[in-house]
Design a protein around this motif. Structure first.
Motif, short mmCIF file in Angstrom:
data_model
loop_
_atom_site.label_atom_id
_atom_site.label_comp_id
_atom_site.label_asym_id
_atom_site.label_seq_id
_atom_site.Cartn_x
_atom_site.Cartn_y
_atom_site.Cartn_z
N ILE A 136 0.67 -0.99 0.04
CA ILE A 136 -0.30 -0.04 -0.02
C ILE A 136 1.10 1.29 -0.25
O ILE A 136 0.26 2.61 -0.77
N GLN A 137 1.70 1.24 0.79
CA GLN A 137 2.78 2.81 1.26
C GLN A 137 3.12 3.26 -0.22
O GLN A 137 3.20 4.35 -0.65
N GLU A 138 4.20 1.67 -1.35
CA GLU A 138 4.77 1.43 -1.81
C GLU A 138 3.74 2.54 -2.99
O GLU A 138 3.60 3.76 -4.15
N LYS A 139 2.23 1.91 -3.34
CA LYS A 139 1.54 2.35 -4.52
C LYS A 139 1.16 4.11 -4.10
O LYS A 139 0.70 4.48 -5.14
N ILE A 140 1.13 4.28 -2.77
CA ILE A 140 0.68 6.04 -2.32
C ILE A 140 2.13 6.45 -2.94
O ILE A 140 1.84 7.84 -3.77
N THR A 141 3.47 6.31 -2.99
CA THR A 141 4.72 7.10 -3.21
C THR A 141 4.33 7.04 -4.82
O THR A 141 5.06 7.65 -5.14
N CYS A 142 4.01 5.91 -5.20
CA CYS A 142 4.36 5.84 -7.03
C CYS A 142 2.75 7.02 -7.53
O CYS A 142 3.07 7.37 -8.29
N LEU A 156 -7.00 6.18 -1.90
CA LEU A 156 -5.94 5.22 -1.28
C LEU A 156 -5.30 5.06 -0.01
O LEU A 156 -5.61 4.89 1.45
N CYS A 157 -5.06 6.86 0.10
CA CYS A 157 -4.96 7.00 1.77
C CYS A 157 -5.59 7.28 2.45
O CYS A 157 -5.43 7.22 3.92
N SER A 158 -6.68 7.72 2.66
CA SER A 158 -8.11 7.47 2.58
C SER A 158 -9.25 6.06 3.96
O SER A 158 -8.74 5.83 4.34
N ASP A 159 -8.44 5.22 2.69
CA ASP A 159 -9.30 4.06 3.08
C ASP A 159 -7.96 3.19 3.88
O ASP A 159 -8.30 2.36 4.81
N ASN A 160 -6.82 3.63 4.26
CA ASN A 160 -5.60 2.88 4.84
C ASN A 160 -5.44 3.47 5.72
O ASN A 160 -4.59 3.34 6.18
#
Length: 305
Positions: free
Chosen positions: A113-119, A146-150
């Motif tokens: 997840i975190q890596e997806k956000i960075t990309c 994505l940030c909100s969901d996580n």
């Protein structure tokens, strides 16, 4: 070594690079094992920090070849992401998007997840640089979701900041207003007083832009009260100045003058010379002479004792 590691100056980085290049020669005698690749990755990152883009890219491509051979998907994704960063720094924004997308696709498969956000943030920032506002907006909306969901509050705020920048650029002020309200809500949740104050001030500035002066004053007062409670002198001065300016436009000259005097008192107290000069100009612009200003200031200071 990571991208966010404590920054070295250029000379220290060059020295570290030289040491690692020597170390790499020793490791090469043993063979191109995981230690060799780790050292190579560190070298590529230092080259990137030194803006030795050609050398860094060549080094990363060697790492990528190794990770492909080993069928190491995470290793491949990490290199693609760093190549995205490298090309962004070079100003090659389309290439940057391509590499970030390759990294994202792998991270998506592996549920990172975190890596997806960075990309996504990297892709969105590249679209901003290309002035492709609709594409950038779509990416940052996806990233926000994505940030909100996580529950990643800080990256969510970063995404909202980028969305605000996009909509300010294309002058969609009604959307900007709603985005500021969202950021205000988040700052309240994480009890970030400076963020809350700034959001109130931004909402006030937008209401002034819409010529909703009463609403502007209401937001400015909320921000200023929070600044007073938090003892942020510079923000208190800004708040009183905003309130005073809008009261002046509403024709409430005496009330405006009182706000400017309060701001001037604090500005003098903390030695904010620029603010003092600006407030004197504002007071003069509503018809006050220097003697009147000094008298009003003395009267206010007496009332505070």
């Amino acid at each position: 070594m990571t991208e966010n590691e404590t920054e070295f100056n250029k000379e220290e980085l060059q020295q570290l690079l030289n040491e690692k290049l020597e170390n790499l020669k020793e490791l090469d005698k043993v063979g191109k094992n995981s230690n060799y690749i780790q050292e190579l990755s560190d070298i590529a990152l230092i080259q990137l920090q030194l803006e030795q883009f050609i050398e860094s890219e060549e080094t990363y491509l060697i790492c990528l070849k190794h990770f492909r051979k080993q069928k190491d998907r995470l290793g491949q994704a990490a290199v693609y992401g760093l190549l995205g960063t490298l090309n962004f720094k070079k100003g090659e924004y389309e290439k940057s998007i391509d590499f970030y997308e390759k990294a994202y696709n792998i991270y998506n498969e592996l549920h990172q997840i975190q890596e997806k956000i960075t990309c996504l943030k990297g892709i969105g920032n590249s679209y901003i640089q290309l002035n492709q506002w609709d594409d950038a907006c779509d990416i940052f909306l996806d990233c926000s979701a994505l940030c909100s969901d996580n529950n990643d509050i800080y990256n969510l705020l970063d995404c909202l900041g980028n969305l605000i920048h996009i909509h300010e650029t294309v002058e969609k002020w009604d959307i900007v207003f709603e985005l500021y309200k969202k950021t205000l809500k988040i700052f309240k949740e994480i009890k970030d007083n400076k963020g809350i104050i700034t959001s109130y001030f931004n909402l006030g500035i937008l209401q002034k832009k819409f010529n909703n002066l009463e609403d502007a004053v209401r937001y400015f007062k909320k921000g200023t009260n929070m600044a007073i409670d938090s003892n942020f002198a510079d923000l208190i001065i800004r708040g009183f100045s905003y309130i005073g300016e809008n009261l002046f436009y509403l024709g409430k000259i005496k009330e405006a003058k009182n706000q400017f005097i309060k701001a001037l008192h604090i500005a003098k107290k903390i030695g904010a010379d620029n603010a003092v000069a600006q407030l004197r100009i504002l007071l003069e612009s509503i018809g006050m002479q220097n003697k009147n200003i000094l008298d009003e200031l003395k009267e206010y200071e007496k009332s505070q004792k």
